[in-house]
Design a protein around this motif. Structure first.
Motif, mmCIF file in Angstrom:
data_model
loop_
_atom_site.group_PDB
_atom_site.id
_atom_site.type_symbol
_atom_site.label_atom_id
_atom_site.label_comp_id
_atom_site.label_asym_id
_atom_site.label_seq_id
_atom_site.Cartn_x
_atom_site.Cartn_y
_atom_site.Cartn_z
ATOM 1 N N GLN A 170 0.890 -1.188 0.021
ATOM 2 C CA GLN A 170 0.017 -0.106 -0.093
ATOM 3 C C GLN A 170 0.913 1.144 0.055
ATOM 4 O O GLN A 170 0.520 2.273 -0.606
ATOM 5 C CB GLN A 170 -0.883 0.012 1.226
ATOM 6 N N ARG A 171 1.875 1.181 0.733
ATOM 7 C CA ARG A 171 2.723 2.463 0.604
ATOM 8 C C ARG A 171 3.366 2.614 -0.673
ATOM 9 O O ARG A 171 3.551 3.803 -1.181
ATOM 10 C CB ARG A 171 3.957 2.195 1.861
ATOM 11 N N LEU A 172 3.768 1.406 -1.354
ATOM 12 C CA LEU A 172 4.336 1.504 -2.522
ATOM 13 C C LEU A 172 3.484 2.199 -3.543
ATOM 14 O O LEU A 172 3.701 2.827 -4.506
ATOM 15 C CB LEU A 172 4.719 0.219 -2.973
ATOM 16 N N ALA A 173 2.164 1.742 -3.464
ATOM 17 C CA ALA A 173 0.991 2.218 -4.268
ATOM 18 C C ALA A 173 1.046 3.621 -4.270
ATOM 19 O O ALA A 173 0.615 4.446 -5.174
ATOM 20 C CB ALA A 173 -0.064 1.320 -4.208
ATOM 21 N N ARG A 174 1.014 4.091 -3.022
ATOM 22 C CA ARG A 174 0.579 5.502 -2.877
ATOM 23 C C ARG A 174 2.046 6.487 -3.203
ATOM 24 O O ARG A 174 1.816 7.515 -3.959
ATOM 25 C CB ARG A 174 0.569 6.036 -1.232
ATOM 26 N N LEU A 175 3.129 6.057 -3.256
ATOM 27 C CA LEU A 175 4.286 6.415 -3.712
ATOM 28 C C LEU A 175 4.235 6.708 -5.302
ATOM 29 O O LEU A 175 4.768 7.536 -5.831
ATOM 30 C CB LEU A 175 5.457 5.918 -3.286
ATOM 31 N N ARG A 176 3.804 5.519 -5.756
ATOM 32 C CA ARG A 176 3.715 5.214 -7.277
ATOM 33 C C ARG A 176 2.614 6.578 -7.710
ATOM 34 O O ARG A 176 2.962 7.340 -8.732
ATOM 35 C CB ARG A 176 3.215 4.067 -7.772
ATOM 36 N N ALA A 177 1.458 6.798 -7.085
ATOM 37 C CA ALA A 177 0.522 7.647 -7.624
ATOM 38 C C ALA A 177 0.951 8.864 -7.383
ATOM 39 O O ALA A 177 0.806 9.759 -8.266
ATOM 40 C CB ALA A 177 -0.577 7.368 -6.570
ATOM 41 N N LEU A 178 1.748 9.341 -6.226
ATOM 42 C CA LEU A 178 2.021 10.619 -6.062
ATOM 43 C C LEU A 178 3.395 10.933 -7.296
ATOM 44 O O LEU A 178 3.429 12.146 -7.495
ATOM 45 C CB LEU A 178 2.845 10.828 -4.755
ATOM 46 N N THR A 179 4.067 9.994 -7.400
ATOM 47 C CA THR A 179 5.346 10.170 -8.365
ATOM 48 C C THR A 179 4.634 10.243 -9.612
ATOM 49 O O THR A 179 5.018 11.279 -10.579
ATOM 50 C CB THR A 179 6.278 8.953 -8.567
ATOM 51 N N VAL A 180 3.696 9.436 -10.120
ATOM 52 C CA VAL A 180 2.707 9.732 -11.466
ATOM 53 C C VAL A 180 2.282 11.332 -11.753
ATOM 54 O O VAL A 180 2.418 11.773 -12.713
ATOM 55 C CB VAL A 180 1.649 8.819 -11.644
ATOM 56 N N GLU A 181 1.670 11.690 -10.670
ATOM 57 C CA GLU A 181 1.162 13.190 -10.642
ATOM 58 C C GLU A 181 2.349 14.081 -10.840
ATOM 59 O O GLU A 181 2.238 14.987 -11.647
ATOM 60 C CB GLU A 181 0.604 13.472 -9.324
ATOM 61 N N ALA A 182 3.379 13.785 -10.305
ATOM 62 C CA ALA A 182 4.615 14.840 -10.459
ATOM 63 C C ALA A 182 5.113 14.767 -11.628
ATOM 64 O O ALA A 182 5.266 15.587 -12.273
ATOM 65 C CB ALA A 182 5.642 14.464 -9.485
ATOM 66 N N ALA A 183 5.395 13.440 -12.340
ATOM 67 C CA ALA A 183 5.922 13.282 -13.457
ATOM 68 C C ALA A 183 4.765 14.036 -14.492
ATOM 69 O O ALA A 183 5.461 14.319 -15.680
ATOM 70 C CB ALA A 183 6.087 11.697 -13.893
ATOM 71 N N GLU A 184 3.743 13.662 -14.417
ATOM 72 C CA GLU A 184 2.632 14.379 -15.439
ATOM 73 C C GLU A 184 2.994 15.823 -15.296
ATOM 74 O O GLU A 184 2.829 16.549 -16.406
ATOM 75 C CB GLU A 184 1.332 14.219 -14.693
ATOM 76 N N HIS A 185 2.940 16.615 -14.079
ATOM 77 C CA HIS A 185 3.288 17.963 -14.021
ATOM 78 C C HIS A 185 4.571 18.410 -14.900
ATOM 79 O O HIS A 185 4.810 19.344 -15.444
ATOM 80 C CB HIS A 185 3.230 18.648 -12.594
ATOM 81 N N LEU A 186 5.525 17.578 -14.646
ATOM 82 C CA LEU A 186 7.116 17.785 -15.106
ATOM 83 C C LEU A 186 6.921 17.543 -16.532
ATOM 84 O O LEU A 186 8.265 17.703 -17.177
ATOM 85 C CB LEU A 186 7.939 17.042 -14.142
ATOM 86 N N SER A 187 6.166 16.543 -17.221
ATOM 87 C CA SER A 187 6.233 16.184 -18.387
ATOM 88 C C SER A 187 7.292 14.968 -18.619
ATOM 89 O O SER A 187 7.755 14.973 -19.723
ATOM 90 C CB SER A 187 6.321 17.223 -19.571
ATOM 91 N N GLY A 188 7.439 14.426 -17.764
ATOM 92 C CA GLY A 188 8.490 13.260 -17.768
ATOM 93 C C GLY A 188 9.827 13.805 -17.873
ATOM 94 O O GLY A 188 10.006 14.986 -16.906
#
Length: 217
Positions: free
Chosen positions: A107-125
């Motif tokens: 569950q912790r890893l899933a939360r980290l993944r979701a937050l990282t996806v959001e950040a990557a989306e904003h930064l355009s990879g």
């Protein structure tokens, strides 16, 4: 510049804050009632002494003093409200601090993944460096980061993920920055909670107002 973007974390905090706030409303109402009673007592004393002050414009003086007493009561209610909001804030932070402690690694890893996806989306990879606390750093192995990056290639061709060797003292979440740039997205729990604070403030004040009017939350 630090940018904060949304996730379901705020709704979790809001639900917990509302639950805590409802438990404290009775105390706040009692304090507010005492303040109003004190203002009324002051006004009554002023009324009793009106005759002695008649030659000095007692009516105008009484109005000013009653207005002052009412202002003091309002200020007291605002202080009580601020204290309640601080308690909600502290309780939300405490619950957030225990969120990962009570969660299994997947569950912790899933939360980290979701937050990282959001950040990557904003930064355009791009070439992204992740910074987490020491506990979460143990979960973000090279294999995990390579798996995430491979899964996101269709969305952000060439995206790369690496973990900063320096852990950051945050409750949880992730701070993501571009390796070759200044852009940064702070998706730490603390920053998310700060972003949600004003929204929570409005919700708790609304709860208090409804309670004061005899409504139900």
């Amino acid at each position: 510049m630090v940018t904060v973007i949304g996730s379901g974390l705020e709704s979790h905090i809001a639900r917990q804050a509302r639950k805590q706030a409802m438990g404290w409303i009775a105390d706040a109402e009692h304090e507010a009632a005492q303040l109003v009673a004190q203002a009324a007592e002051k006004a009554e004393k002023l009324h009793g002494g009106a005759e002695a002050e008649a030659r000095e414009g007692v009516q105008a003086l009484r109005r000013r003093r009653v207005a002052r007493a009412e202002l003091d009561a309002r200020e007291g209610m605002l202080r009580a409200q601020a204290e309640l909001l601080d308690r909600v804030w502290a309780a939300a932070r405490q619950r957030l601090a225990g969120l990962d402690a009570d969660s299994p690694p997947p569950q912790r890893l899933a939360r980290l993944r979701a937050l990282t996806v959001e950040a990557a989306e904003h930064l355009s990879g791009g070439d992204l460096r992740l910074q987490v606390n020491a506990r979460d750093g143990e979960l973000l192995t090279d294999e995990v980061l390579a798996e995430w990056a491979a899964a996101w290639q269709a969305r952000w061709p060439g995206v790369q993920l690496s973990l900063s060797p320096d852990a950051t003292p945050i409750l949880g979440g992730v701070v993501v920055r571009q390796v070759n740039g200044q852009a940064l997205v702070d998706n730490s729990y603390e920053q998310r909670l700060d972003a949600a604070r004003e929204a929570l403030r409005g919700q708790v004040i609304e709860i208090l107002a409804q309670a004061g009017d005899g409504g139900e939350g």
